[in-house]
Design an enzyme around this catalytic site. Structure first.
Site, mmCIF file in Angstrom:
data_model
loop_
_atom_site.group_PDB
_atom_site.id
_atom_site.type_symbol
_atom_site.label_atom_id
_atom_site.label_comp_id
_atom_site.label_asym_id
_atom_site.label_seq_id
_atom_site.Cartn_x
_atom_site.Cartn_y
_atom_site.Cartn_z
ATOM 1 N N ALA A 1 20.490 36.378 39.675
ATOM 2 C CA ALA A 1 21.529 37.314 39.217
ATOM 3 C C ALA A 1 22.178 36.958 37.890
ATOM 4 O O ALA A 1 22.763 37.831 37.245
ATOM 5 C CB ALA A 1 22.608 37.395 40.281
ATOM 6 N N ALA A 2 22.147 35.696 37.491
ATOM 7 C CA ALA A 2 22.935 35.286 36.320
ATOM 8 C C ALA A 2 22.262 35.725 35.012
ATOM 9 O O ALA A 2 21.039 35.775 34.957
ATOM 10 C CB ALA A 2 23.079 33.761 36.334
ATOM 11 N N LYS B 1 23.376 42.960 35.920
ATOM 12 C CA LYS B 1 23.023 43.975 36.933
ATOM 13 C C LYS B 1 23.978 43.911 38.114
ATOM 14 O O LYS B 1 24.303 44.943 38.705
ATOM 15 C CB LYS B 1 21.564 43.805 37.348
ATOM 16 C CG LYS B 1 20.639 44.018 36.156
ATOM 17 C CD LYS B 1 19.182 43.947 36.492
ATOM 18 C CE LYS B 1 18.349 43.885 35.225
ATOM 19 N NZ LYS B 1 18.455 42.584 34.512
ATOM 20 N N ASP C 1 17.995 27.884 45.266
ATOM 21 C CA ASP C 1 16.646 28.363 44.993
ATOM 22 C C ASP C 1 16.395 29.547 45.927
ATOM 23 O O ASP C 1 16.411 29.387 47.158
ATOM 24 C CB ASP C 1 15.655 27.216 45.270
ATOM 25 C CG ASP C 1 14.213 27.665 45.159
ATOM 26 O OD1 ASP C 1 13.967 28.874 44.931
ATOM 27 O OD2 ASP C 1 13.325 26.810 45.316
ATOM 28 N N CYS D 1 11.576 41.652 33.034
ATOM 29 C CA CYS D 1 11.602 42.130 31.643
ATOM 30 C C CYS D 1 10.302 41.687 30.969
ATOM 31 O O CYS D 1 10.306 41.191 29.853
ATOM 32 C CB CYS D 1 12.846 41.665 30.891
ATOM 33 S SG CYS D 1 13.073 39.895 30.855
HETATM 34 C C1 LIG Z 1 15.840 37.673 34.324
HETATM 35 S S1 LIG Z 1 17.036 36.461 34.542
HETATM 36 C C2 LIG Z 1 18.247 37.341 35.460
HETATM 37 C C3 LIG Z 1 19.100 38.323 34.689
HETATM 38 C C4 LIG Z 1 20.190 38.928 35.563
HETATM 39 N N1 LIG Z 1 19.646 39.588 36.728
HETATM 40 C C5 LIG Z 1 21.066 39.923 34.800
HETATM 41 O O1 LIG Z 1 20.877 41.125 34.915
HETATM 42 O O2 LIG Z 1 21.981 39.461 34.091
HETATM 43 C C6 LIG Z 1 16.269 35.490 35.778
HETATM 44 C C7 LIG Z 1 17.175 34.490 36.477
HETATM 45 O O3 LIG Z 1 16.415 33.862 37.499
HETATM 46 C C8 LIG Z 1 16.988 32.590 37.734
HETATM 47 N N2 LIG Z 1 16.016 31.831 38.551
HETATM 48 C C9 LIG Z 1 14.855 31.266 38.164
HETATM 49 N N3 LIG Z 1 14.237 30.688 39.234
HETATM 50 C C10 LIG Z 1 15.032 30.922 40.306
HETATM 51 C C11 LIG Z 1 14.943 30.581 41.690
HETATM 52 N N4 LIG Z 1 13.914 29.899 42.162
HETATM 53 N N5 LIG Z 1 15.945 30.975 42.497
HETATM 54 C C12 LIG Z 1 17.010 31.663 42.012
HETATM 55 N N6 LIG Z 1 17.143 32.002 40.715
HETATM 56 C C13 LIG Z 1 16.163 31.644 39.877
HETATM 57 C C14 LIG Z 1 17.240 32.076 36.329
HETATM 58 O O4 LIG Z 1 18.206 31.058 36.332
HETATM 59 C C15 LIG Z 1 17.704 33.359 35.606
HETATM 60 O O5 LIG Z 1 19.113 33.415 35.591
#
Ligand SMILES: C[S@@+](CC[C@H](N)C(=O)[O-])C[C@H]1O[C@@H](n2cnc3c(N)ncnc32)[C@H](O)[C@@H]1O
Length: 434
Positions: free
Chosen positions: A256-257, A261, A305, A377
């Protein structure tokens, strides 16, 4: 990351380019460090030059190979990046040739390459004398400014659209705003912009969006501090509507970070029972907390995770899941030109494995009758339609809830290509659980 001891605009620009191309660092952090010691105007120049070098790297490297006999090694390697910057200024920018050469040569000292000053001077003057800027390659891959592996993959997936995709990837992206409908409305916000003589346009498919048609510092826009809007590309603004949100639902925004969204989800349906926003990166969740505070929105933030559901899931299934999976980010290269060099062909397989693991481990957390939206994306089918098609073939309780009428289980989802209706490249597929 340690900046050159002395502050010099061209030395610092070469340092940023070096951090990305040689050390694989994201330009964001390097730029922030370098820009902190320059004026606003110089910072903008520094960024424009570094991004320009990333966009034109294949051509710049051809010129370098033609004019430099022996590659520089070890701690002298950064001088090659300074020379690329010198070429870029002469071939693609409005900097006068004289300034481009003399100021770039002077930066050699600052980068500890004093003994190479003569060499840099000779190469940049040869570039000028031999009118190299007019001698460009007619190879489509070099002209695309993309790494070979990426160009080939795009060409294989989109043979008839490849030229449009490449040009969109090299165009600057427009600034999209998403008006926070809990604090204002698109109509009201448009009036405010008009009263301040800021030009904009609207998009018929984006009920909350305003597209700025001129460059304005975001923090100076009306209502920034009050959280009346967020900056979010039009493609990303399609996620919340696809979830078909309703009051009292339990929603998971997975990965989410920094929360773009999640915020749109809460603005769209403020009466949710709960929104859990999960991400594995605590520093990105810190940024998300700041964003949610500015927008005066509340979600339950979890650092974990996503694939390891035993670690964070309480056993209550969700009505809706948004899986905005970690991906190659090849759809947003126009906003982040360094991505093309940071991403390697070998990353794609590892990303595919991670995406599929999160996707399949999450599925049991969705209620029967619930909806999951898979998003990336990326513009690579390997991360998008291939993943969803495989998922459908391996999960008999999953079916496609079509976004487009042409979708099939073998070719599922909506692939947005960069530039389409001014949007970033993005992919969405929507699944229903029986
Ligand atoms: C595409 S970005 C998300 C953008 C966000 N949804 C937004 O709209 O602002 C992908 C995110 O997946 C997180 N991520 C990567 N591997 C992950 C995992 N195994 N579990 C949870 N989050 C993960 C990353 O830290 C990153 O923030």
């Amino acid at each position: 990351m340690k900046l050159p001891a002395k502050s010099d605009l061209r030395a610092d620009t070469a340092w940023v380019i070096f951090q990305v191309l040689e050390l694989g660092k994201s330009s964001r952090e390097a730029l922030a460090l370098a820009q902190a010691r320059h004026s606003k105007q110089d910072s903008a120049w520094l960024q424009e030059m570094a991004m320009g070098v990333f966009r034109h790297l294949p051509q710049l490297q051809i010129w370098l190979r033609a004019l430099l006999d022996q590659p520089l090694k070890g701690n002298k390697k950064i001088i090659e990046h300074l020379i690329l910057l010198g070429f870029y200024q002469q071939a693609y920018s409005r900097v006068s040739d004289h300034a481009a050469v003399s100021a770039t040569v002077n930066a050699t000292d600052v980068l500890g390459g004093g003994r190479l000053k003569g060499l840099v001077n000779a190469i940049l003057r040869n570039f000028q004398r031999q009118q190299m800027a007019g001698k460009t390659s007619d190879d489509a891959i070099v002209q695309s400014g993309l790494p070979k592996w990426l160009y080939k993959r795009l060409h294989a997936a989109y043979p008839t659209q490849i030229n449009d995709i490449v040009s969109a990837m090299n165009e600057p992206a427009p600034v999209w705003l998403r008006v926070n409908r809990l604090r204002s409305s698109v109509d009201e916000y448009c009036h405010l912009l008009t009263s301040q003589d800021i030009s904009f346009c609207l998009s018929p498919d984006h009920p909350d969006a305003v597209i700025l048609t001129e460059r304005v510092p975001i923090t100076s826009l009306p209502g920034y501090a009050e959280g009346w809007f967020s900056v979010q590309d039009g493609a990303a603004q399609l996620a919340a509507p696809l979830l078909q949100l309703q009051a009292n639902q339990r929603v998971l925004d997975c990965c989410a970070a920094p929360g773009g969204k999640s915020a749109h989800i809460l603005e769209t349906e403020p009466a949710l029972q709960q929104l859990i926003a999960l991400d594995s990166e605590s520093s990105r969740l810190t940024r998300m907390t700041e964003n949610m505070t500015r927008l005066q929105l509340n979600a339950d933030l979890v650092c974990a995770d996503a694939a390891d559901i035993n670690n964070w899931w309480d056993g209550n299934q969700f009505d809706r899941i948004l899986l905005d999976a970690p991906c190659s980010a090849t759809g947003v290269i126009r906003r982040h030109p360094d991505i093309r060099w940071l991403r390697k062909a070998s990353d794609i397989e590892a990303l595919q494995a991670l995406q599929y693991k999160i996707f399949s481990n999450l599925w049991p957390t969705l209620k029967p009758g619930g909806v999951l939206v898979y998003a990336t994306c990326s513009v690579l089918p390997a991360e998008n339609s291939d993943q969803v098609a495989r998922f459908l073939s391996e999960h008999s309780d999953a079916s496609l809830l079509k976004i487009n009428s042409q979708e099939t289980p073998e070719m599922p989802g909506r692939q947005i290509l960069p530039g389409e209706q001014q949007m970033d490249g993005f992919y969405y597929a929507r699944l229903l659980k029986s």
